[in-house]
Design a protein around this motif. Structure first.
Motif, mmCIF file in Angstrom:
data_model
loop_
_atom_site.group_PDB
_atom_site.id
_atom_site.type_symbol
_atom_site.label_atom_id
_atom_site.label_comp_id
_atom_site.label_asym_id
_atom_site.label_seq_id
_atom_site.Cartn_x
_atom_site.Cartn_y
_atom_site.Cartn_z
ATOM 1 N N THR A 1 -1.664 2.009 5.263
ATOM 2 C CA THR A 1 -0.777 1.551 5.925
ATOM 3 C C THR A 1 0.546 2.011 5.429
ATOM 4 O OG1 THR A 1 -0.366 -0.611 4.912
ATOM 5 C CG2 THR A 1 -2.121 -0.533 6.593
ATOM 6 N N MET A 2 0.731 2.107 4.244
ATOM 7 C CA MET A 2 2.245 2.396 3.554
ATOM 8 C C MET A 2 3.104 1.365 3.964
ATOM 9 S SD MET A 2 2.195 6.725 3.549
ATOM 10 C CE MET A 2 3.763 6.476 2.485
ATOM 11 N N THR A 3 2.912 0.138 3.801
ATOM 12 C CA THR A 3 3.671 -0.928 4.243
ATOM 13 C C THR A 3 3.512 -1.875 3.115
ATOM 14 O OG1 THR A 3 1.964 -2.047 5.539
ATOM 15 C CG2 THR A 3 3.251 -0.904 6.827
ATOM 16 N N ALA A 4 4.315 -3.030 3.044
ATOM 17 C CA ALA A 4 4.384 -4.190 2.319
ATOM 18 C C ALA A 4 4.602 -5.331 3.010
ATOM 19 C CB ALA A 4 5.147 -3.869 1.258
ATOM 20 N N ARG A 5 4.091 -6.604 2.769
ATOM 21 C CA ARG A 5 4.306 -7.685 3.297
ATOM 22 C C ARG A 5 4.360 -8.729 1.917
ATOM 23 N NH1 ARG A 5 3.668 -10.824 7.971
ATOM 24 N NH2 ARG A 5 2.546 -12.916 7.560
ATOM 25 N N ILE A 6 5.285 -9.708 2.091
ATOM 26 C CA ILE A 6 5.423 -10.705 0.984
ATOM 27 C C ILE A 6 5.214 -11.930 1.650
ATOM 28 C CG2 ILE A 6 6.883 -11.783 -0.670
ATOM 29 C CD1 ILE A 6 8.037 -8.719 -0.692
ATOM 30 N N GLU A 7 4.586 -13.132 1.461
ATOM 31 C CA GLU A 7 4.235 -14.231 2.300
ATOM 32 C C GLU A 7 4.521 -15.513 1.207
ATOM 33 O OE1 GLU A 7 0.410 -12.571 4.641
ATOM 34 O OE2 GLU A 7 -0.059 -13.965 3.162
ATOM 35 N N GLY A 8 5.284 -16.158 1.800
ATOM 36 C CA GLY A 8 5.481 -17.557 1.233
ATOM 37 C C GLY A 8 5.224 -18.908 1.951
ATOM 38 N N ALA B 1 -3.516 2.262 -3.690
ATOM 39 C CA ALA B 1 -2.744 3.629 -3.779
ATOM 40 C C ALA B 1 -3.917 4.476 -3.637
ATOM 41 C CB ALA B 1 -1.963 3.808 -4.943
ATOM 42 N N SER B 2 -3.928 5.422 -2.953
ATOM 43 C CA SER B 2 -4.889 6.426 -2.852
ATOM 44 C C SER B 2 -4.308 7.904 -2.456
ATOM 45 C CB SER B 2 -5.861 6.161 -1.833
ATOM 46 O OG SER B 2 -7.004 7.084 -1.563
ATOM 47 N N LEU B 3 -4.990 8.981 -2.883
ATOM 48 C CA LEU B 3 -4.788 10.351 -2.624
ATOM 49 C C LEU B 3 -5.965 10.860 -1.658
ATOM 50 C CD1 LEU B 3 -3.731 11.805 -6.180
ATOM 51 C CD2 LEU B 3 -2.388 11.182 -4.297
ATOM 52 N N ARG B 4 -6.567 10.052 -1.341
ATOM 53 C CA ARG B 4 -8.014 10.512 -0.729
ATOM 54 C C ARG B 4 -8.051 9.818 0.880
ATOM 55 N NH1 ARG B 4 -13.084 9.022 -2.613
ATOM 56 N NH2 ARG B 4 -13.733 10.982 -2.025
ATOM 57 N N VAL B 5 -7.498 8.342 1.075
ATOM 58 C CA VAL B 5 -7.722 7.455 2.206
ATOM 59 C C VAL B 5 -6.244 7.286 2.827
ATOM 60 C CG1 VAL B 5 -8.570 5.756 2.921
ATOM 61 C CG2 VAL B 5 -9.935 6.742 1.111
ATOM 62 N N GLY B 6 -6.091 7.418 3.932
ATOM 63 C CA GLY B 6 -5.050 7.199 4.482
ATOM 64 C C GLY B 6 -4.719 5.490 4.703
ATOM 65 N N LEU C 1 0.475 6.582 -10.984
ATOM 66 C CA LEU C 1 1.503 6.971 -11.563
ATOM 67 C C LEU C 1 2.717 7.457 -10.437
ATOM 68 C CD1 LEU C 1 1.180 9.427 -14.515
ATOM 69 C CD2 LEU C 1 2.443 7.658 -14.511
ATOM 70 N N ASP C 2 2.345 8.103 -9.404
ATOM 71 C CA ASP C 2 3.252 8.673 -8.361
ATOM 72 C C ASP C 2 3.369 7.631 -7.282
ATOM 73 O OD1 ASP C 2 4.200 10.940 -6.375
ATOM 74 O OD2 ASP C 2 4.453 11.355 -8.196
ATOM 75 N N LEU C 3 2.329 7.109 -6.771
ATOM 76 C CA LEU C 3 2.169 6.394 -5.619
ATOM 77 C C LEU C 3 2.124 4.812 -5.972
ATOM 78 C CD1 LEU C 3 -0.234 8.393 -3.394
ATOM 79 C CD2 LEU C 3 2.063 8.719 -3.823
ATOM 80 N N GLY C 4 1.343 4.285 -6.828
ATOM 81 C CA GLY C 4 1.008 2.856 -7.141
ATOM 82 C C GLY C 4 2.240 2.277 -7.625
ATOM 83 N N ILE C 5 3.077 3.120 -8.213
ATOM 84 C CA ILE C 5 4.215 2.310 -8.834
ATOM 85 C C ILE C 5 5.179 1.645 -7.712
ATOM 86 C CG2 ILE C 5 5.650 4.478 -8.486
ATOM 87 C CD1 ILE C 5 6.913 3.885 -10.958
ATOM 88 N N TYR C 6 4.982 2.013 -6.613
ATOM 89 C CA TYR C 6 5.846 1.435 -5.360
ATOM 90 C C TYR C 6 5.428 0.018 -5.027
ATOM 91 C CZ TYR C 6 8.306 5.965 -4.697
ATOM 92 O OH TYR C 6 9.121 7.197 -4.962
ATOM 93 N N ASP D 1 0.797 -1.156 0.065
ATOM 94 C CA ASP D 1 -0.062 -0.118 -0.100
ATOM 95 C C ASP D 1 0.986 1.044 -0.037
ATOM 96 O OD1 ASP D 1 -2.521 1.603 0.576
ATOM 97 O OD2 ASP D 1 -1.219 2.272 2.161
ATOM 98 N N PHE D 2 0.331 2.298 -0.746
ATOM 99 C CA PHE D 2 1.121 3.458 -0.840
ATOM 100 C C PHE D 2 -0.142 4.534 -0.892
ATOM 101 C CE2 PHE D 2 5.232 5.923 -1.493
ATOM 102 C CZ PHE D 2 4.553 6.980 -1.115
ATOM 103 N N SER D 3 -0.706 4.986 0.382
ATOM 104 C CA SER D 3 -1.907 5.899 0.372
ATOM 105 C C SER D 3 -1.812 6.996 1.554
ATOM 106 C CB SER D 3 -3.241 5.012 0.652
ATOM 107 O OG SER D 3 -3.536 3.979 -0.195
#
Length: 298
Positions: free
Chosen positions: A167-174, A160-165, A109-114, A85-87
């Protein structure tokens, strides 16, 4: 080497200008606003025998490089799920570069790319991408959710969002563990690896733009370029529509009709083409050797 760091619409014309002046170029993400611009930039790099790379700093931050190398080496087993997430809630200002269409605004373009980069870096090019989102009052996407799928059922849920806050975190599960990238997930210096009851904290050097600059110079000294990435941009999506996020859509119109769904699919297909990221190979899995979107004609 010239660094092009202006707002999105100037990336392509300034990059071509400097390439034609026979300068190597590191251009801020997104590399361009549409596939046609990216073609022009690559053509200029090829014609002038210059180096061109998209500056996406997450790919070179030490903590990310170390953890991704471990994941590719099997530290958490077969990867099955990714969340990213990047919101954040941006105060509404139609002239803000993230909200103004004339300035190349938009959440993807600016946030979801991450988060998309994290998923692509982990599993390579998705086999399927489903999109849900909203086009706001200024004519750019201000909310987007991607569901990416890979052969065998692995999946990524990316927001990604410019309106809603968020977690701005990531989790990869194996199948044997997980990697957790704490806030802010795109620039964290601390990543937690979990395997059963075992937990390991990986600390990296502070994140910063200097890591990607160092990679540019390393590539130039070594004469390296990711050939598969350069070939991929020529294989993917010729004739797909340029990046236009339904600017004529009525206010708050949902993206459910086939016309708007196709507009979003065109957007995602463009990213599939322009990111240029390659699936990790044994040699590439060691971090900095995966130069994001680098191109240099021998």
């Amino acid at each position: 080497v010239v660094y092009v760091g202006g707002i999105h619409p100037v990336h392509a014309p300034q990059t071509v200008m400097f390439l034609d002046a026979r300068k190597h170029v590191l251009v801020e993400k997104p590399i361009a606003l549409n596939a046609a611009q990216a073609d022009d930039m690559i053509a200029a790099a090829t014609a002038n025998d210059r180096f061109l790379m998209e500056a996406l700093w997450t790919r070179f931050n030490p903590a990310h490089v170390e953890v991704m190398a471990r994941i590719h080496d099997g530290a958490i087993g077969e990867v099955r799920r990714i969340q990213g997430d990047f919101s954040f809630a941006l105060p509404h200002d139609p002239d803000h570069r993230l909200l103004a269409r004339a300035k190349g605004g938009g959440g993807l373009l600016d946030l979801g790319i991450y988060p998309l980069t994290m998923a692509w870096w982990t599993l390579g090019e998705p086999e399927t991408i489903h999109v849900v989102g909203r086009v706001g009052e200024t004519g750019v996407d201000d909310e987007v959710t991607l569901l990416c799928g890979w052969p065998g059922g692995a999946a990524a849920t990316l927001t990604a969002s410019l309106r809603v806050g968020g977690t701005m975190t990531a989790r990869i599960e194996g199948l044997e563990g997980a990697a957790e990238f704490g806030f802010p997930g795109h620039a964290t210096t601390t990543v937690t690896l979990r395997r059963g009851r075992e937990t390991e904290t990986i600390e990296g050097e502070p994140a910063g733009l200097h890591h990607q600059v160092a990679e540019v110079h390393r590539c130039l000294r070594a004469g390296e370029r990711p050939l598969r990435g350069a070939a991929a941009v020529r294989r993917r999506g010729h004739g797909r529509p340029p990046l236009v996020v339904a600017a004529a859509a009525p206010r708050q119109r949902p993206l459910g009709s086939s016309r708007w769904w196709l507009a979003w699919w065109g957007l995602v297909c463009w990213w599939k083409r322009c990111l240029l990221y390659t699936s990790p190979s044994p040699r590439d899995q060691r971090g900095s050797r995966m130069a994001a979107c680098a191109w240099k004609k021998k």
